[in-house]
Structures are given as structure tokens and as C-alpha cells.
Motif scaffolding. Structure first.
Motif, PDB file in Angstrom:
ATOM      1  N   PRO A  76      13.608  25.269   7.117  1.00 24.03           N
ATOM      2  CA  PRO A  76      13.687  25.362   5.665  1.00 24.03           C
ATOM      3  C   PRO A  76      12.581  26.239   5.099  1.00 24.03           C
ATOM      4  N   GLN A  77      12.696  26.560   3.823  1.00 29.16           N
ATOM      5  CA  GLN A  77      11.729  27.447   3.194  1.00 29.16           C
ATOM      6  C   GLN A  77      10.321  26.865   3.183  1.00 29.16           C
ATOM      7  N   MET A 128       0.514  30.172   8.596  1.00 24.65           N
ATOM      8  CA  MET A 128       0.455  29.456   9.875  1.00 24.65           C
ATOM      9  C   MET A 128       1.492  28.338   9.922  1.00 24.65           C
ATOM     10  N   THR A 129       1.726  27.690   8.790  1.00 24.38           N
ATOM     11  CA  THR A 129       2.737  26.633   8.753  1.00 24.38           C
ATOM     12  C   THR A 129       4.120  27.208   9.048  1.00 24.38           C
ATOM     13  N   ARG A 130       4.428  28.381   8.488  1.00 22.11           N
ATOM     14  CA  ARG A 130       5.720  29.025   8.789  1.00 22.11           C
ATOM     15  C   ARG A 130       5.800  29.395  10.271  1.00 22.11           C
ATOM     16  N   LEU A 131       4.700  29.878  10.828  1.00 21.20           N
ATOM     17  CA  LEU A 131       4.702  30.235  12.248  1.00 21.20           C
ATOM     18  C   LEU A 131       4.893  28.999  13.120  1.00 21.20           C
ATOM     19  N   LEU A 132       4.275  27.888  12.729  1.00 21.46           N
ATOM     20  CA  LEU A 132       4.499  26.640  13.466  1.00 21.46           C
ATOM     21  C   LEU A 132       5.973  26.253  13.365  1.00 21.46           C
ATOM     22  N   GLY A 133       6.567  26.470  12.195  1.00 25.19           N
ATOM     23  CA  GLY A 133       8.002  26.216  12.064  1.00 25.19           C
ATOM     24  C   GLY A 133       8.830  27.063  13.007  1.00 25.19           C
ATOM     25  N   LEU A 134       8.433  28.319  13.180  1.00 19.98           N
ATOM     26  CA  LEU A 134       9.144  29.182  14.134  1.00 19.98           C
ATOM     27  C   LEU A 134       8.998  28.660  15.558  1.00 19.98           C
ATOM     28  N   GLU A 149      14.161  31.947   3.880  1.00 21.38           N
ATOM     29  CA  GLU A 149      13.015  32.580   3.198  1.00 21.38           C
ATOM     30  C   GLU A 149      11.699  32.340   3.965  1.00 21.38           C
ATOM     31  N   PRO A 150      11.613  32.752   5.219  1.00 20.09           N
ATOM     32  CA  PRO A 150      10.411  32.448   6.011  1.00 20.09           C
ATOM     33  C   PRO A 150       9.160  33.170   5.544  1.00 20.09           C
ATOM     34  N   THR A 151       9.278  34.186   4.674  1.00 25.21           N
ATOM     35  CA  THR A 151       8.092  34.925   4.223  1.00 25.21           C
ATOM     36  C   THR A 151       7.817  34.736   2.736  1.00 25.21           C
ATOM     37  N   SER A 152       8.521  33.843   2.085  1.00 21.45           N
ATOM     38  CA  SER A 152       8.354  33.646   0.643  1.00 21.45           C
ATOM     39  C   SER A 152       6.923  33.226   0.312  1.00 21.45           C
ATOM     40  N   ILE A 162       5.698  37.787  10.572  1.00 16.41           N
ATOM     41  CA  ILE A 162       6.804  36.849  10.735  1.00 16.41           C
ATOM     42  C   ILE A 162       8.115  37.595  10.933  1.00 16.41           C
ATOM     43  N   PHE A 163       8.328  38.677  10.172  1.00 12.51           N
ATOM     44  CA  PHE A 163       9.527  39.485  10.390  1.00 12.51           C
ATOM     45  C   PHE A 163       9.533  40.059  11.806  1.00 12.51           C
TER      46      PHE A 163
END
Length: 246
Positions: A76-77, A128-134, A149-152, A162-163
Motif C-alpha cells: 500500500p501507499q 526506508m519504510t517504503r524500501l522495507l515494504g519492497l 504510489e511507492p514514491t509519493s 525506488i523506481f
């Protein structure tokens, strides 16, 4: 499905009188980073949830691949993780949940979090939280990864990283589908772009093919002129697939 990883056939979904998808048929192929774009309120998040199996269509079918521990991962976003856990412990926790043979250190290294493995999740930055999600999304080696929206809200350098990670994941013969408003990054990184507008796929193809099809100089220009046309009349679906075939 043959080479297609995920397929939608005659899919419709809406909230009351608001149509999100209207009799949409498409296949999404392994080995591609596919970007879903569209104006605010077009229903990109709902469309991703349909692809991931978090919602059921009102009509039609969504066919997903058979996976090992999991077939589709959805990020999720605004991902949230249990406080008190380290980054490494968080990945290991999800591996236990899906009974996957996972090397947390290898996943963290792949997304660029190896140096933060012992940091607690509540101390992570937004990027970092988005990267952990990845990293969590890769647990169980799913053939489809869906990112909302991983870079929002992230700074340009983190967003570009991230892209880059998302694009790299698609080279594993995996389908990566992401929604994004960052049209410059989408134009540079995506193998395929799908514009969702007025319940239809108003544009669908490789970035270069869409520019040639619309006569636009940038993907943002192609997006804007197509959305304006959609507001004036019904949408003609353009299906210019990667590789240039109409």
C-alpha cells in the motif's frame, strides 16, 4: 495464460454510479515494469486492489499466476510495520507468516537496506519504510508485485532509487505493477504505461509508442491531452503494446 502473468477479462467494478473499470480486458506480462497512471479520483488504488485480489470485480475475471509461497504481493501507499522490531526481524517475521525459505539479509541488500538491518522500524525514514515494504513484498518470491504510489512524498533521489529497484525486480521474469503520479520517472523507467480514465484504459503501451501515437513530446503531454479528450467524449482504447504492435 501463456507468456502473460496476469490477465483481466471483461472486468467491471464501481462504487454506485462511479465506474472504476468498465468491461476492461488486458494482459500484463512477466518481465515488465507496468505503470498505472491517471487523474486524481480515477480509481488507480482500487484497480490495483482488483489486480492483487483484495477486491472482487462486479463482472469479469482476474486470472493470477500460480506462485510458491504467494502469487501476488501488494504494497500500500503507506505501509506500516510492527514497532519494536528491527528491519531484519520484520522481514523474518513475514517469511515465517508465509512459510517461505527466505534470506532476510539478501532481500535487504537487494533493496538497499543492508546497512539498516538492525534499525528499529519506528526509526526509519519514509523512504526506508517504503524500501522495507519492497523487501517484505519479495518474501516468498511472488511472480507479481503490486505497488501503490511507492514514491509519493519522497525526495527525488530516494524516489529514483525506488523506481530503480522496482525496474530491477521486473528483470527476474516478474511482473511489477505500480501506480504513480511521477510521469517523468514513469517515462524513463516503465516498460509499459496504462492510463486509466473514465473507467477505461485510455492509453496502453510502451512510453515511446504512446508518444508516437499521440504526437506528444512527453508522457505528461500525452497524459494531459488524453484526459482532456476523455472529459469531452467517450474514450477510444488505444492498445499499443510494448514492441510497437497495435
Amino acid at each position: 495464460m501463456t507468456d502473460a502473468t496476469l490477465a483481466v477479462d471483461g472486468v467491471s467494478f464501481g462504487f454506485g454510479d462511479v465506474s472504476i473499470l468498465d468491461d476492461v480486458t488486458a494482459t500484463l506480462d512477466a518481465g515488465h515494469l507496468t505503470a498505472l497512471v491517471g487523474p486524481n479520483g480515477a480509481g488507480k488504488t482500487t484497480a490495483l486492489e482488483l489486480l492483487a485480489g483484495l477486491r472482487a470485480p462486479d463482472a469479469g475475471t482476474v486470472t493470477r499466476p500460480d506462485g510458491g509461497a504467494r502469487s501476488v504481493a501488494y504494497l500500500p501507499q503507506s505501509p506500516q510495520f510492527r514497532s519494536g522490531f528491527t528491519v531484519r526481524e520484520t522481514v523474518a517475521f513475514y517469511a515465517d507468516l508465509v512459510d517461505a525459505d527466505t534470506d532476510p539479509a539478501a532481500l535487504l541488500d537487494r533493496v538497499g537496506l543492508a546497512g539498516a538491518a538492525d534499525r528499529r522500524v519506528e526509526a526509519l525514514s519514509g523512504g526506508m519504510t517504503r524500501l522495507l515494504g519492497l523487501a517484505q513484498a519479495l518474501v516468498g518470491d511472488p511472480p507479481v508485485v503490486v505497488l501503490d504510489e511507492p514514491t509519493s512524498g519522497l525526495d527525488p533521489d530516494v524516489a529514483d532509487h525506488i523506481f530503480g529497484v522496482a525496474s530491477d525486480l521486473a528483470t527476474d521474469d516478474r511482473l511489477v505493477v505500480l501506480a504513480s503520479h511521477d510521469l517523468a520517472a514513469v517515462e524513463a523507467r516503465a516498460d509499459r504505461v496504462v492510463l486509466l480514465a473514465d473507467g477505461a484504459l485510455a492509453l496502453d503501451g510502451a512510453p515511446a509508442d504512446l508518444l508516437a501515437e499521440t504526437g506528444a513530446e512527453t508522457l505528461r503531454d500525452a497524459f494531459s491531452q488524453t484526459v482532456r479528450a476523455t472529459d469531452r467524449s467517450s474514450v477510444d482504447v488505444r492498445a499499443v503494446r510494448p514492441g510497437g504492435d497495435a
